[in-house]
Design an enzyme around this catalytic site. Structure first.
Site, PDB file in Angstrom:
ATOM      1  N   ARG A 131      41.030  39.128  33.039  1.00 54.75           N
ATOM      2  CA  ARG A 131      41.158  39.761  34.368  1.00 54.75           C
ATOM      3  C   ARG A 131      42.108  40.949  34.296  1.00 54.75           C
ATOM      4  NH1 ARG A 131      42.668  35.845  39.192  1.00 54.75           N
ATOM      5  NH2 ARG A 131      44.708  35.956  38.202  1.00 54.75           N
ATOM      6  N   GLU A 171      40.319  36.127  52.280  1.00 55.86           N
ATOM      7  CA  GLU A 171      41.164  35.149  51.567  1.00 55.86           C
ATOM      8  C   GLU A 171      42.522  35.069  52.240  1.00 55.86           C
ATOM      9  OE1 GLU A 171      42.286  36.192  47.559  1.00 55.86           O
ATOM     10  OE2 GLU A 171      42.594  38.277  48.079  1.00 55.86           O
ATOM     11  N   LYS A 176      44.013  43.102  40.162  1.00 55.30           N
ATOM     12  CA  LYS A 176      45.177  42.425  40.719  1.00 55.30           C
ATOM     13  C   LYS A 176      46.324  43.415  40.567  1.00 55.30           C
ATOM     14  CE  LYS A 176      47.752  38.106  40.152  1.00 55.30           C
ATOM     15  NZ  LYS A 176      47.703  37.367  41.382  1.00 55.30           N
TER      16      LYS A 176
HETATM   17  N1  PLP Z   1      44.205  35.692  45.799  1.00 47.16           N
HETATM   18  C1  PLP Z   1      45.335  36.391  45.705  1.00 47.16           C
HETATM   19  C2  PLP Z   1      45.544  37.522  46.610  1.00 47.16           C
HETATM   20  C3  PLP Z   1      46.305  36.055  44.738  1.00 47.16           C
HETATM   21  O1  PLP Z   1      47.427  36.751  44.622  1.00 47.16           O
HETATM   22  C4  PLP Z   1      46.075  34.938  43.904  1.00 47.16           C
HETATM   23  C5  PLP Z   1      47.053  34.551  42.888  1.00 47.16           C
HETATM   24  O2  PLP Z   1      47.135  35.119  41.881  1.00 47.16           O
HETATM   25  C6  PLP Z   1      44.879  34.233  44.044  1.00 47.16           C
HETATM   26  C7  PLP Z   1      43.970  34.625  45.004  1.00 47.16           C
HETATM   27  C8  PLP Z   1      44.585  33.067  43.157  1.00 47.16           C
HETATM   28  O3  PLP Z   1      44.180  33.483  41.900  1.00 47.16           O
HETATM   29  P1  PLP Z   1      44.417  32.554  40.640  1.00 47.16           P
HETATM   30  O4  PLP Z   1      43.756  31.265  40.954  1.00 47.16           O
HETATM   31  O5  PLP Z   1      43.753  33.282  39.530  1.00 47.16           O
HETATM   32  O6  PLP Z   1      45.871  32.419  40.499  1.00 47.16           O
HETATM   33  C1  COI Z   2      49.643  33.507  41.760  1.00 52.13           C
HETATM   34  O1  COI Z   2      49.162  32.510  42.314  1.00 52.13           O
HETATM   35  O2  COI Z   2      49.825  33.550  40.552  1.00 52.13           O
HETATM   36  C2  COI Z   2      50.013  34.688  42.529  1.00 52.13           C
HETATM   37  O3  COI Z   2      50.094  35.742  41.959  1.00 52.13           O
HETATM   38  C3  COI Z   2      50.302  34.517  43.940  1.00 52.13           C
HETATM   39  C4  COI Z   2      51.457  35.270  44.412  1.00 52.13           C
HETATM   40  C5  COI Z   2      52.787  34.783  44.092  1.00 52.13           C
HETATM   41  C6  COI Z   2      51.250  36.672  44.746  1.00 52.13           C
END
Ligand code: PLP
Ligand code: COI
Length: 340
Positions: A81, A220, A184
């Protein structure tokens, strides 16, 4: 020796650990990964990350198992990612191998900070990629810095695995999409601070965003994806402006394994009233069940679950995911990287 901290009550907060790992890309190549005990980065005042938001970050976790081994959850997915994000905003991607090597080194060198099995806490791993070359025009940088820092953390929502209330704020969108090209980037989280602040002032744990164009569909939550469950179906929004969550991707696999149907599609606002269960999911949030959604514009309220308890499917999914992450269950999908 593992540090003696109050592991069971750790907040989700930065804490200095022993080392971070760094590398710089310049003159067309990545330099060696170096360990640092400094919490600071010397940086040019015209660095592109400061002026034009040329920066990306990731988040993943390491857990101690009952066997004392440290397990890192799906670091290859984070590496991929971050490459997609870097390409989208014209940054020099960190090769997957190098990313994985850096994660292993930083976790190994901070072993003493990995929370013990049973504490409910984990080591949060935060990779960061920033443009550090000097530019005054809007252009990509000619120098990039990659850093991974770690911090032992407890639950992102202080409630832990208990239902939270979230608020829809139709007036404040995140300025830029998080999802396009699987990105991200750091800056667009700052655009959501106003909405999070409003939610907190109203007594809500988080904001839930609608799509910023039509405001007809669920996007989300602030730090996590959204899911709803009804009629034995796990439903999660498909949208170009959300982050493709690795946790959500894992839950889709586990939901199927449990016999649920899985739908990733547009979720109209009106559908909120039809879900039997709802939740947020992400690395930091794990699964955080949603007990109530309040729309600050329409005054609509949607509630889920009974007696302040998580719904049965959310609980099953949570337990299954945790069991794989902590090594209590087999890892049939090859998600876990073990550091002996
Ligand atoms: N959506 C947002 C905006 C986030 O910051 C995160 C965390 O990183 C997620 C979703 C969840 O993503 P992941 O499951 O890859 O941590
Ligand atoms: C995560 O779940 O890793 C995130 O980046 C969420 C957050 C602290 C922005």
């Amino acid at each position: 020796m593992t540090k003696s901290l109050d592991w069971a009550n750790l907040p989700f907060k930065y804490m200095k650990t022993d080392y971070n790992v760094r590398s710089t890309w310049k003159n067309g190549k990545w330099g060696p990964l170096e360990l640092s005990d400094s919490e600071y980065i010397p940086m040019h005042i015209a660095a592109t990350c400061l002026h034009y938001g040329q920066e990306a970050f990731e988040g993943l976790k390491a857990y101690t198992g009952k066997d004392g081994k440290i397990r890192i959850f799906r670091p290859d997915a984070n590496a991929k990612r971050m490459i997609a994000t870097a390409e989208y905003i014209f940054m020099q991607p960190v090769p997957e191998e190098m990313f994985l090597e850096a994660v292993k080194i930083v976790v190994d060198k901070n072993r003493d900070w990995v929370p013990p099995y049973g504490s409910g806490a984990s080591l949060y791993i935060r990779p960061l990629l920033i443009g550090t070359g000097a530019r005054i025009g809007v252009q990509p940088s000619d120098e990039y810095t990659f850093i991974i820092l770690v911090a032992p953390t407890g639950p992102y929502f202080k409630e832990g695995f208990k239902p939270v209330s979230v608020m829809i704020d139709r007036d404040h969108d995140r300025a830029a999409p998080l999802g396009t090209g699987h990105i991200k980037v750091g800056g667009n989280y700052a655009a959501s601070l106003i909405s999070i602040d409003l939610a907190h002032k109203g007594g809500y744990a988080a904001s839930l965003y609608l799509d910023s164009g039509s405001k007809k569909y669920i996007d989300e939550c602030g730090p996590a994806n959204f899911f709803g469950i009804k009629n034995d179906t796990y439903i999660t929004p498909y949208s170009h402006s959300i982050l493709p969550s690795i946790t959500n991707d894992s839950l889709c696999v586990l939901a199927k394994e449990m016999g649920l149907k899985v739908e990733r599609r547009k979720v109209p606002y009106e559908e909120l009233s039809t879900f039997e269960e709802a939740g947020e999911c992400g690395t930091a949030a794990v699964i955080t069940p949603i007990g109530k959604i309040f729309d600050a514009t329409t005054g609509d309220i949607f509630t889920y679950g009974k007696d302040g308890k998580p719904g049965p499917w959310s609980e099953k999914l949570y337990n299954r995911l945790r069991a794989i992450q902590y090594g209590d269950a087999e890892d049939p999908y090859g998600w876990v990287t073990i550091i002996d």
